[in-house]
Design a protein around this motif. Structure first.
Motif, PDB file in Angstrom:
ATOM      1  N   ARG A   1       0.820  -1.211   0.000  1.00 41.36           N
ATOM      2  CA  ARG A   1       0.000   0.000   0.000  1.00 41.36           C
ATOM      3  C   ARG A   1       0.853   1.258   0.000  1.00 41.36           C
ATOM      4  NH1 ARG A   1      -3.416  -1.711   5.173  1.00 41.36           N
ATOM      5  NH2 ARG A   1      -1.340  -2.595   5.603  1.00 41.36           N
ATOM      6  N   GLY A   2       0.316   2.288  -0.638  1.00 42.24           N
ATOM      7  CA  GLY A   2       0.876   3.627  -0.625  1.00 42.24           C
ATOM      8  C   GLY A   2      -0.261   4.602  -0.876  1.00 42.24           C
ATOM      9  N   ARG A   3      -0.038   5.871  -0.596  1.00 40.97           N
ATOM     10  CA  ARG A   3      -1.128   6.832  -0.752  1.00 40.97           C
ATOM     11  C   ARG A   3      -0.580   8.140  -1.324  1.00 40.97           C
ATOM     12  NH1 ARG A   3      -3.660   6.485   5.316  1.00 40.97           N
ATOM     13  NH2 ARG A   3      -1.581   7.261   5.805  1.00 40.97           N
ATOM     14  N   ILE A   4      -1.460   8.902  -1.947  1.00 42.27           N
ATOM     15  CA  ILE A   4      -1.134  10.262  -2.362  1.00 42.27           C
ATOM     16  C   ILE A   4      -2.183  11.191  -1.745  1.00 42.27           C
ATOM     17  CG2 ILE A   4      -0.953  11.887  -4.277  1.00 42.27           C
ATOM     18  CD1 ILE A   4       0.038   9.594  -6.026  1.00 42.27           C
ATOM     19  N   PHE A   5      -1.706  12.196  -1.031  1.00 44.14           N
ATOM     20  CA  PHE A   5      -2.597  13.194  -0.441  1.00 44.14           C
ATOM     21  C   PHE A   5      -2.506  14.496  -1.225  1.00 44.14           C
ATOM     22  CE2 PHE A   5      -1.712  10.375   3.136  1.00 44.14           C
ATOM     23  CZ  PHE A   5      -2.965  10.216   3.702  1.00 44.14           C
ATOM     24  N   ARG A   6      -3.627  15.183  -1.299  1.00 49.82           N
ATOM     25  CA  ARG A   6      -3.653  16.527  -1.858  1.00 49.82           C
ATOM     26  C   ARG A   6      -3.951  17.501  -0.730  1.00 49.82           C
ATOM     27  NH1 ARG A   6      -7.999  19.617  -3.873  1.00 49.82           N
ATOM     28  NH2 ARG A   6      -7.287  21.405  -5.094  1.00 49.82           N
ATOM     29  N   VAL A   7      -3.166  18.581  -0.661  1.00 54.04           N
ATOM     30  CA  VAL A   7      -3.323  19.584   0.387  1.00 54.04           C
ATOM     31  C   VAL A   7      -3.780  20.881  -0.252  1.00 54.04           C
ATOM     32  CG1 VAL A   7      -2.203  20.803   2.292  1.00 54.04           C
ATOM     33  CG2 VAL A   7      -1.440  18.495   1.676  1.00 54.04           C
ATOM     34  N   ALA A   8      -4.950  21.363   0.165  1.00 52.31           N
ATOM     35  CA  ALA A   8      -5.527  22.592  -0.385  1.00 52.31           C
ATOM     36  C   ALA A   8      -6.514  23.152   0.631  1.00 52.31           C
ATOM     37  CB  ALA A   8      -6.237  22.315  -1.709  1.00 52.31           C
TER      38      ALA A   8
END
Length: 429
Positions: A200-207
């Protein structure tokens, strides 16, 4: 050891030419981030468990102190004048010839870094480094303030895996809409030696809340469209815009001059880099920028002048007396490897404005004099006379590497001084 040691930072042109070392003697540096003015930032990792991970302003051609410069010994081997605290001892920060550390961040596993020049995030994060540290599960900024010829920094947290300690941010990039994308390798530990999760891995978006992700449409074919794209916070967008405007040459000059007149300094710097490359006109634009009211644009002008190989003797003749220590620092760095007979005179002018306390400035002087220490020190001593024994003069002697340096150090050691100062001089000797 001739002269490079340990971890290094490099740069070159896209075709691999003009390959050079930007800084050396890091322990485990991970990634470089470059802002619009050409200033380079990076993280560095300590020997595990010593709470000495750090953030660096990469002073060009600097030695960053992981191993002993002369012997290559580890910081764990006792040495004369070693600081009592581990972080300062770890990086040999009291040795002459070692660039100061911008910020010690303590325990960590530093990873990806970017310089954020967008406007979507709140003010504390604008025009600042954004950095991932996988060890403490955190993404943070390091707001910097100018301090003499260098900088000081603080920590401002942005994303923290407080509810999920498997959050291991490995990289951060700026999206075309100005939001951040954070890669999370997601694991119970850090490092590649004992991974606990390989699925598993993840990508987060910060806004900001409610801001929907949207990629703007870009027109890279027209000059006006490329000028608009050059102002984007995303590096890939800016590169495509730069490539189009560079290919346009003089046709793009009016639009670039209009951008250079902007109130936003990073946009002005991006325009200046392109203006400096214009055939038969680049030198004129760089000379005008060297007189700009903004010290960051004057610094960019010095860097651009080096790239297009202007006559540095003439170009630096006034700037060595600039009121800004940041600009004078850049003049000193520009003298590195500059074999002109005028270089010692220019260096002497820079050395005379040293205040005796600014370690960033002192190390820039040392870098500028490298390879021509005898001529530089002689020129300075002729002009200052007996003032070489002043507090500022003693610091310059302490940092110097001329043939006359050991004798001058010996004279200072024999003068009345406290034990700490004498030890420091012996270490330099």
């Amino acid at each position: 050891g001739q002269p490079f040691r340990e971890g290094m930072a490099f740069r070159c042109n896209l075709d691999g030419s003009e390959f050079e070392v930007v800084g050396h003697n890091f322990r485990n540096n991970y990634e470089l981030a470059v802002d619009s003015f050409g200033t380079v930032w990076q993280s560095d990792n300590d020997d595990d468990g010593n709470r000495a991970a750090r953030i660096n302003y990469v002073l060009e051609h600097g030695n960053f102190g992981y191993a002993d410069e002369v012997t290559g010994d580890s910081w764990q081997k006792p040495y004369l004048g070693a600081p009592e605290d581990v972080p300062h001892r770890h990086w040999h920060l009291t040795d002459p010839g070692v660039v100061p550390t911008l910020l010690i961040t303590g325990f960590g596993s530093p990873t990806g870094i970017v310089h954020y020049e967008g406007t979507l995030l709140p003010e504390p994060f604008r025009n600042q480094m954004i950095h991932c540290d996988a060890g403490p599960n955190i993404v943070r900024a390091y707001p910097v303030q100018k301090q003499g010829a260098g900088y000081e920094a603080q920590i401002a947290n942005l994303v923290h895996g407080a509810r999920d300690s498997w959050f291991r941010p490995s990289d951060v990039c700026v999206a075309p809409d100005g939001s951040l994308l954070v890669a999370d390798w997601y694991d119970p530990g850090v490092g590649g030696h004992n991974m606990g999760d390989i699925d598993r891995g993840r990508i987060f978006r910060v806004a900001p809340p409610g801001h929907r992700y949207q990629v703007p449409r870009f027109d890279f074919q027209s000059i006006d469209g490329a000028i608009q794209a050059l102002q984007n916070a995303n590096l890939e967008v800016r590169y495509l815009a730069w490539d189009r405007l560079h290919a346009a040459g003089l046709e793009a000059e009016p639009a670039l001059l209009k951008l250079y007149a902007s109130e936003h300094a990073p946009f002005r710097a991006r325009a200046l880099w392109l203006l400096s490359k214009l055939p038969q006109r680049g030198a004129e634009h760089v000379a005008r920028a060297a007189r700009d009211a903004d010290e960051d644009l004057r610094i960019t002008a010095i860097r651009a002048a080096r790239q297009i190989r202007l006559d540095l003797e003439a170009f630096l003749s006034e700037l060595v007396n600039d009121p800004s220590p940041q600009v004078r620092r850049e003049c000193a760095l520009a003298l590195h490897g500059h074999a002109s007979p005028a270089a010692p005179r220019l260096w002497s002018a820079l050395a005379r404005s040293y205040d005796g306390a600014d370690r960033w400035y002192l190390e820039a002087l040392g870098i500028g004099a490298e390879g021509q220490w005898d001529a530089c020190l002689d020129a300075w001593r002729r002009e200052v006379g007996d003032a070489w024994r002043s507090p500022a003069g003693r610091e310059i002697i302490w940092r110097s590497r001329a043939k006359a340096t050991p004798e001058l150090l010996a004279q200072l050691i024999l003068e009345p001084a406290d034990a700490t100062e004498r030890t420091r001089l012996f270490r330099a000797f």
